[in-house]
Write an enzyme that holds these catalytic residues in place. Structure first.
Site, short mmCIF file in Angstrom:
data_model
loop_
_atom_site.label_atom_id
_atom_site.label_comp_id
_atom_site.label_asym_id
_atom_site.label_seq_id
_atom_site.Cartn_x
_atom_site.Cartn_y
_atom_site.Cartn_z
N TYR A 38 0.87 -1.18 0.00
CA TYR A 38 0.00 0.00 0.00
C TYR A 38 0.91 1.22 0.00
O TYR A 38 1.93 1.23 0.70
CB TYR A 38 -0.87 0.00 1.25
CG TYR A 38 -1.67 -1.27 1.43
CD1 TYR A 38 -2.78 -1.52 0.63
CD2 TYR A 38 -1.31 -2.22 2.38
CE1 TYR A 38 -3.51 -2.69 0.78
CE2 TYR A 38 -2.04 -3.39 2.54
CZ TYR A 38 -3.14 -3.63 1.75
OH TYR A 38 -3.86 -4.78 1.90
N ARG A 54 2.05 2.86 3.59
CA ARG A 54 2.53 2.09 4.73
C ARG A 54 3.33 0.87 4.29
O ARG A 54 3.03 0.27 3.27
CB ARG A 54 1.37 1.67 5.64
CG ARG A 54 0.23 0.97 4.95
CD ARG A 54 -1.05 1.23 5.77
NE ARG A 54 -2.16 0.37 5.41
CZ ARG A 54 -3.00 0.60 4.41
NH1 ARG A 54 -2.80 1.63 3.62
NH2 ARG A 54 -4.01 -0.21 4.17
N LYS A 71 -5.91 -6.77 1.50
CA LYS A 71 -6.92 -7.17 2.48
C LYS A 71 -8.27 -6.58 2.10
O LYS A 71 -8.37 -5.41 1.79
CB LYS A 71 -6.56 -6.61 3.85
CG LYS A 71 -5.40 -7.29 4.53
CD LYS A 71 -5.29 -6.77 5.95
CE LYS A 71 -3.98 -7.20 6.58
NZ LYS A 71 -2.80 -6.62 5.92
N CYS A 105 3.98 -20.52 15.61
CA CYS A 105 2.58 -20.89 15.44
C CYS A 105 2.48 -21.76 14.20
O CYS A 105 3.03 -21.42 13.14
CB CYS A 105 1.73 -19.63 15.26
SG CYS A 105 2.05 -18.40 16.55
N CYS A 140 1.20 -20.06 10.88
CA CYS A 140 1.80 -18.78 10.51
C CYS A 140 1.80 -18.54 8.99
O CYS A 140 2.17 -19.42 8.21
CB CYS A 140 3.23 -18.73 11.01
SG CYS A 140 4.04 -17.15 10.62
N CYS A 190 10.68 -15.84 16.59
CA CYS A 190 9.53 -15.52 17.45
C CYS A 190 9.79 -16.20 18.79
O CYS A 190 10.62 -17.09 18.89
CB CYS A 190 8.25 -16.09 16.87
SG CYS A 190 7.95 -15.53 15.18
N ARG A 230 3.86 -16.64 7.51
CA ARG A 230 5.27 -16.66 7.07
C ARG A 230 5.96 -17.94 7.52
O ARG A 230 7.14 -17.95 7.87
CB ARG A 230 5.99 -15.40 7.59
CG ARG A 230 5.30 -14.15 7.11
CD ARG A 230 6.22 -12.95 6.94
NE ARG A 230 5.40 -11.81 6.53
CZ ARG A 230 4.95 -10.86 7.37
NH1 ARG A 230 5.30 -10.86 8.64
NH2 ARG A 230 4.17 -9.89 6.92
N ASP A 255 -7.17 -11.73 3.17
CA ASP A 255 -6.03 -11.19 2.42
C ASP A 255 -5.96 -12.01 1.14
O ASP A 255 -5.74 -13.22 1.18
CB ASP A 255 -4.75 -11.34 3.26
CG ASP A 255 -3.82 -10.15 3.09
OD1 ASP A 255 -3.77 -9.61 1.96
OD2 ASP A 255 -3.14 -9.79 4.06
N ASP A 297 -4.97 -17.47 5.86
CA ASP A 297 -4.38 -17.38 4.52
C ASP A 297 -4.13 -18.77 3.92
O ASP A 297 -4.05 -19.76 4.64
CB ASP A 297 -3.04 -16.62 4.59
CG ASP A 297 -3.24 -15.14 4.91
OD1 ASP A 297 -4.28 -14.58 4.51
OD2 ASP A 297 -2.35 -14.55 5.56
C1 LIG Z 1 -1.94 -5.78 6.45
C2 LIG Z 1 -0.87 -5.05 5.82
C3 LIG Z 1 -0.61 -3.72 6.13
C4 LIG Z 1 -1.41 -2.97 7.17
O1 LIG Z 1 -2.71 -2.82 6.77
P1 LIG Z 1 -3.77 -2.08 7.69
O2 LIG Z 1 -5.06 -2.47 7.07
O3 LIG Z 1 -3.47 -0.63 7.61
O4 LIG Z 1 -3.61 -2.60 9.08
C5 LIG Z 1 0.40 -3.08 5.47
N1 LIG Z 1 1.14 -3.70 4.53
C6 LIG Z 1 0.91 -4.98 4.20
C7 LIG Z 1 1.76 -5.62 3.15
C8 LIG Z 1 -0.11 -5.72 4.83
O5 LIG Z 1 -0.31 -6.99 4.51
S1 SF4 Z 2 2.08 -15.93 13.72
FE1 SF4 Z 2 4.09 -16.34 12.79
S2 SF4 Z 2 5.22 -14.44 13.04
FE2 SF4 Z 2 3.49 -14.35 14.48
S3 SF4 Z 2 4.31 -15.19 16.40
FE3 SF4 Z 2 3.36 -16.87 15.30
S4 SF4 Z 2 5.06 -17.81 14.17
FE4 SF4 Z 2 5.72 -15.77 14.78
#
Ligand SMILES: *Cc1c(COP(=O)(O)O)cnc(C)c1O
Ligand code: SF4
Length: 346
Positions: A92, A95, A316, A108, A111, A104, A113, A309, A272
């Site tokens: 975006y 941001r 999102k 999780c 996750c 971490c 990632r 997402d 996701d």
């Molecule tokens: C979720 C996300 C954000 C933050 O989004 P908000 O809706 O403002 O909380 C920013 N960058 C990326 C790549 C995201 O996935």
């Molecule tokens: S969701 Fe993924 S990044 Fe977040 S605390 Fe759990 S393992 Fe770490």
């Protein structure tokens, strides 16, 4: 230098399937391959919260053979495509996510990632952190920097403060956010010293990650109180997880419990399409049904946005139960219990 209490606790984490077998009497053999592919780490505090094999806390942190099933995407949000430098995800205009660590307190199983966390191949170097901050400095559109990972609060105070100083020095950055699960998995990490540091870089928002009411412990409540008392605004992102929190009663208890500890529910995430997590996924309708059930019985203060997402990095999108309809040329709105009410729309 002596370790801080939280660092000591972290070192005592459960990292092998044999420790799980010892405590719960399960057969560790089928899990070895899973833990070799996706690392296992459970803090002592979180481990103590597990009541029984397969309960909602167990399933969030203990490896499961279903993680080896094919399907899904390693990088479901195409983050690599939106990554101009390794530590930045810029999807975006205003941001960015700044990845500051790939570790971490605990891992999780669901996750997003999963492909990266805890793997030495994806460690974030000091140089990559700096490159990320230089990227932010060079793009004046960026007003919001989200520290993520991994978990930023796994970094020692001095490293974290160095990052915050550098980000705050960029005049176009208006707010800083931190995404962290340590209030849940390692509440000892939230020390008065850490809060004193964070407070200096206000406006600073910390979005934490509670998924189940049993994670709302006296220790996690105390951690949130320390943060809130220092002016850190607390939000929560929950992932909707099959068998963990995909029912209305559990969700209501979680959301109300969060408000009681001064944490405002922000997002409820559709799980996701991450490789190795299909067993956690619910149909979109489940999230919509939960959101519909909340409206009315539960204060708007407690209601998160249900977001999905989209694959391919399309972003999102908040989903709402279809509230607005048209019938015979009239506008009709559905109430929370399902009654259709005519509205004199313009
Ligand atoms: C979720 C996300 C954000 C933050 O989004 P908000 O809706 O403002 O909380 C920013 N960058 C990326 C790549 C995201 O996935
Ligand atoms: S969701 Fe993924 S990044 Fe977040 S605390 Fe759990 S393992 Fe770490």
């Amino acid at each position: 230098m002596a370790l801080e209490l939280w660092q000591q606790r972290l070192k005592e984490s459960v990292t092998t399937v044999d420790e799980l077998a010892q405590r719960f009497g399960i057969d560790p053999e089928p899990l070895r391959e899973v833990a070799a592919r996706y690392p296992l780490k459970i803090t002592p505090g979180y481990f103590d919260l597990i009541g029984a094999v397969g309960d909602p806390l167990w399933s969030q942190c203990v490896p499961d053979v279903r993680e080896l099933q094919a399907g899904g995407y390693a990088d479901p949000l195409a983050e690599a495509h939106y990554s101009p430098v390794p530590a930045i995800i810029h999807r975006y205009p205003d941001r960015v996510i700044l990845l500051v660590s790939n570790n971490c307190a605990g891992y999780c199983r669901f996750c997003t990632r999963k492909r990266k966390v805890g793997s030495s191949d994806h460690a974030v170097s000091f140089r990559e952190q700096r490159e990320g901050i230089d990227y932010v400095a060079a793009d004046e559109r960026i007003r919001d920097v989200i520290l993520s990972g991994g978990d930023p609060l796994i970094l020692p105070d001095s490293v974290l403060e160095d990052l915050l100083v550098r980000i705050r020095a960029i005049s176009h950055v208006e707010i800083i956010r931190i995404g962290s699960r340590v209030p849940v998995t390692l509440p000892e990490r939230i020390t008065p010293a850490l809060c004193q540091i964070l407070k200096k870089y206000t406006p600073l928002y910390l979005n934490t990650h509670f998924n189940h009411p049993r994670e709302l412990t006296p220790a996690s409540a105390a951690a949130c109180a320390l943060l809130a008392d220092q002016g850190i605004v607390l939000g929560n992102q929950t992932v909707l997880l099959h068998g963990v929190n995909d029912d209305v009663a559990t969700m209501i208890e979680l959301l109300r419990g969060l408000l009681k500890i001064r944490v405002r529910p922000y997002y409820l995430h559709q799980m996701d399409l991450v490789e190795g997590t299909a067993h956690f996924r619910t149909p979109l309708q489940t999230g919509l049904d939960i959101i519909r059930a909340l409206r009315g019985p539960v204060s708007g203060m407690a209601c998160p946005h249900f977001v999905v997402d989209l694959p391919g990095g399309k972003g999102k999108v908040p989903l709402l139960p279809d509230g607005l309809r048209y019938r015979d040329g009239k506008t009709v709105i559905t109430t929370s219990p399902g009654e259709l009410v005519e509205y004199p729309d313009l």
